[in-house]
Design a protein around this motif. Structure first.
Motif, PDB file in Angstrom:
ATOM      1  N   ARG A 151       3.454   1.831  -0.647  1.00  0.00           N
ATOM      2  CA  ARG A 151       3.133   1.718  -1.991  1.00  0.00           C
ATOM      3  C   ARG A 151       1.677   2.038  -2.354  1.00  0.00           C
ATOM      4  O   ARG A 151       1.476   2.759  -3.331  1.00  0.00           O
ATOM      5  CB  ARG A 151       3.529   0.031  -2.649  1.00  0.00           C
ATOM      6  N   THR A 155       0.652   5.214  -4.861  1.00  0.00           N
ATOM      7  CA  THR A 155      -0.181   4.976  -5.841  1.00  0.00           C
ATOM      8  C   THR A 155      -1.541   5.563  -6.247  1.00  0.00           C
ATOM      9  O   THR A 155      -1.846   6.283  -7.192  1.00  0.00           O
ATOM     10  CB  THR A 155      -0.343   3.237  -6.242  1.00  0.00           C
ATOM     11  N   PHE A 222      -0.940   2.592 -14.960  1.00  0.00           N
ATOM     12  CA  PHE A 222      -0.057   1.930 -14.163  1.00  0.00           C
ATOM     13  C   PHE A 222       0.188   0.320 -14.754  1.00  0.00           C
ATOM     14  O   PHE A 222      -0.298  -0.523 -14.740  1.00  0.00           O
ATOM     15  CB  PHE A 222      -0.552   1.621 -12.755  1.00  0.00           C
ATOM     16  N   VAL A 242       4.517   3.878 -14.362  1.00  0.00           N
ATOM     17  CA  VAL A 242       3.575   4.902 -14.581  1.00  0.00           C
ATOM     18  C   VAL A 242       3.722   5.433 -15.871  1.00  0.00           C
ATOM     19  O   VAL A 242       4.477   6.202 -15.977  1.00  0.00           O
ATOM     20  CB  VAL A 242       3.654   5.870 -13.292  1.00  0.00           C
ATOM     21  N   LEU A 539       7.686   2.638 -11.102  1.00  0.00           N
ATOM     22  CA  LEU A 539       6.747   2.685  -9.881  1.00  0.00           C
ATOM     23  C   LEU A 539       7.525   2.063  -8.693  1.00  0.00           C
ATOM     24  O   LEU A 539       7.790   2.425  -7.709  1.00  0.00           O
ATOM     25  CB  LEU A 539       5.538   2.237  -9.973  1.00  0.00           C
TER      26      LEU A 539
END
Ligand code: ASP
Length: 589
Positions: A151, A155, A222, A242, A539
């Protein structure tokens, strides 16, 4: 008594050492993953985020051996020692550090640990309730360590990508006013203004549009979003989007940027996704796959056979076609050999999905076989030919209103593909669904609802239909789909006040109500709003799919249960009466 870390510093992580490090003096800091006590020799696997390393403690260090024998799983230790090569027969090729071990010259127990309620080293079967209550232990397990790490990588790849495309990362308020994404708001009482409430954002939608009016050109965030929805399997009350918005955007520009973003995310798992993605209008997706999130990793496409049955002796199909309905079906490869019971199960399943019935046909030795005799051999042969069904295949057919029958068949298509193992696990099928309808008719309230949200722009060629035939207006809206999951969606926005006011009116909102809810936004629209559009990607879902997980709870550090509870922190919970008094809130029991 725990010993002190003092000035001791890690020289290597527990995943770093290789044969080339033999002879190096090292300091490892971590947890006791596993241990084996062989009497005069103790082996411990010491673990940290990066992996684990085998440590040997020998009799020649009697005090160390005593200390090592006191260790239990999950004790926190510092190991000081020298890297040695393991004898070839004890090397472990499955572990990156498997060629070496560290011979300890000192060992400090930095902290003890109670016996954990489940083993960290093995991915044993533990109830989700226990996992979530002891999430800090669950998170130590290799699977979640990997998921949370991935993750982070995803990101970071996205952040770098958006930066390279000229996006500003901008935060928008958490305490704000209701945003119309169609869910229930979470409300936060204001102490300073008793009786008034903030709403937590369902999305930053209005703020990001205002950022375009404010000349920020390209925005990304985010963003944590909050929706008070009943918990379905793959939803969380709070989730991360996102969220992006682009000035002077056309759909093609948005597609291009989002495809680049997803390609960047896929680099985190070393997959190169082909671009551009396929595009499919909403109406076609419904007709051919019975859903606006088609899984294109396998075929079983729905075909329309309406014209073949316009004069059929089989009354059910003929009448469906006469009354504006149709006959649709799909070919199940290799299913001609299905037993009677398997075929019955298929029919039963179709009924559970809402079909009135399901007709099947297949080639037999010299002739054809069809479950509805009235269709006749000739009729059956024709539809088998048109469908392209081969000797080994089974054709299933249903009738009804076009969308309705496609939706039933779409569910059956998925169920059959799963049962027959027709879904390749290592394929990534990305596509855009475009041209959604702008509105849905709300039967209960006798008014139109936005399919997306009320800021979505109609297609320019449909603008003239807005007043008279809103149901026919298509939107400049798009969703991006991966393997049957919606990864995200967005639209080009309305950027003039007049169209926005017309849409609010069609949604049954009086001018007064619109002013009350979105007055600030309507006013902002009058100060030179550039054409703009954007999208939000889920996300959590992206991370779940790329981790090979079926639930987003496996990629969120601290998720809530399906019952909306944080079992570790024990939230929601009662609050102090004094806090309620300050807020002037009385709770009814
Ligand atoms: N705000 C939308 C959503 O949360 C996404 C968008 O239209 O950009 O689904």
């Amino acid at each position: 008594m725990a010993e002190q870390l003092g000035q001791l510093a890690r020289t290597h992580t527990c995943g770093a050492l290789r044969a080339s490090d033999v002879g190096t003096d090292v300091v490892l800091l971590g947890w006791v993953h596993r241990m084996r006590d062989l009497g005069s020799l103790v082996f411990i696997d010491v673990r940290d985020r990066a992996g684990y390393t085998q440590v040997v403690i020998e009799e020649s260090h009697a005090d160390l051996l005593d200390r090592a024998k006191r260790l239990r799983s999950e004790f926190v230790v510092a190991v000081i020692g020298r890297v040695e090569l393991r004898s070839p027969d004890t090397q472990n090729a499955n572990v990156p550090t498997g060629q070496i071990e560290v011979r300890a010259t000192d060992l400090r127990i930095l902290n003890e640990a109670k016996t954990p309620p489940f083993t960290i080293a093995e991915d044993s079967n533990v109830s989700e309730e226990t996992r979530l209550k002891y999430r800090y232990l669950d998170l130590r397990r290799p699977r979640l360590q990997r998921n949370i790490g991935l993750r982070h990588d995803i990101t970071l790849a996205l952040r770098n990508y958006f930066n390279s495309q000229g996006f500003y990362e901008i935060e928008t308020p958490i305490l704000t006013k209701s945003t119309p994404e169609g869910a229930r708001d979470f409300l936060v009482p204001s102490r300073v203004h008793p009786g008034e409430f903030y709403a937590l954002p369902q999305s930053p939608q209005i703020f990001k549009q205002i950022l375009m009016i404010a000349g920020m050109d390209r925005y990304v965030q985010f963003a944590r979003c909050f929706r008070d929805e009943d918990q379905r399997a793959d939803r969380q009350l709070e989730f991360t989007q996102v969220d992006l918005e682009i000035s002077f955007a056309t759909p093609d520009l948005v597609y291009n940027i989002v495809e680049g973003a997803l390609a960047a995310a896929f680099t985190a798992i070393g997959v190169d996704v082909p671009r551009p993605f396929r595009r499919m209008p909403y109406a076609e997706a419904i007709a051919r796959y019975g859903t606006d999130k088609p899984d294109l990793r396998f075929g079983l496409e729905i075909q329309d056979f309406g014209p073949l049955f316009a004069e059929s002796p089989f009354g059910i199909f003929r009448e469906a076609v006469e009354h504006g309905g149709t006959v649709r079906g799909f070919v199940v490869p290799g299913a001609a050999k299905f037993s009677r019971r398997e075929v019955d199960e298929l029919v039963e399943q179709a009924k559970q999905f809402g079909a009135a019935g399901l007709v099947w046909a297949r080639h037999a030795a010299e002739s054809v076989q069809v479950s509805a005799k009235a269709i006749g051999e000739e009729g059956a042969r024709r539809v088998l030919d048109v469908s392209g069904a081969m000797r080994d295949d089974l054709l299933v057919l249903g009738s009804g209103a076009p969308d309705a029958i496609s939706k039933v068949l779409g569910q059956l298509r998925l169920a059959v593909a799963k049962k027959q193992n027709l879904i390749p696990e290592d394929r990534w099928e990305l596509l855009w669904i475009t041209d959604f309808p702008l509105f849905d008719w709300n039967l209960d309230e006798r008014r139109w609802d936005s399919v997306n949200h009320p800021f979505t722009a109609p297609r320019e060629e449909d603008l003239h239909l807005l007043a008279a035939e809103p149901g026919k207006v298509l939107a400049k809206a798009y969703d991006v789909i991966l393997n049957g999951w919606e990864l995200g969606g967005g639209s080009i926005r309305i950027h003039d006040r007049e169209t926005q006011a017309t849409v609010f009116r069609l949604l049954g909102m009086s001018d007064e109500e619109a002013r009350d809810r979105f007055g600030f936004f309507l006013e902002a629209l009058e100060y030179g709003t550039p054409p703009h559009g954007g999208l939000a990607l889920g996300l959590d879902r992206i991370c779940a799919l790329l981790s090979g997980e079926s639930s987003i709870r496996e990629v969120i550090a601290f998720p809530k249960t399906t019952n909306a509870v944080d079992l570790m922190a024990d939230a929601p919970s009662k609050v102090d009466p004094r806090q309620l008094r300050e807020l002037r809130i009385r709770v009814q029991s």
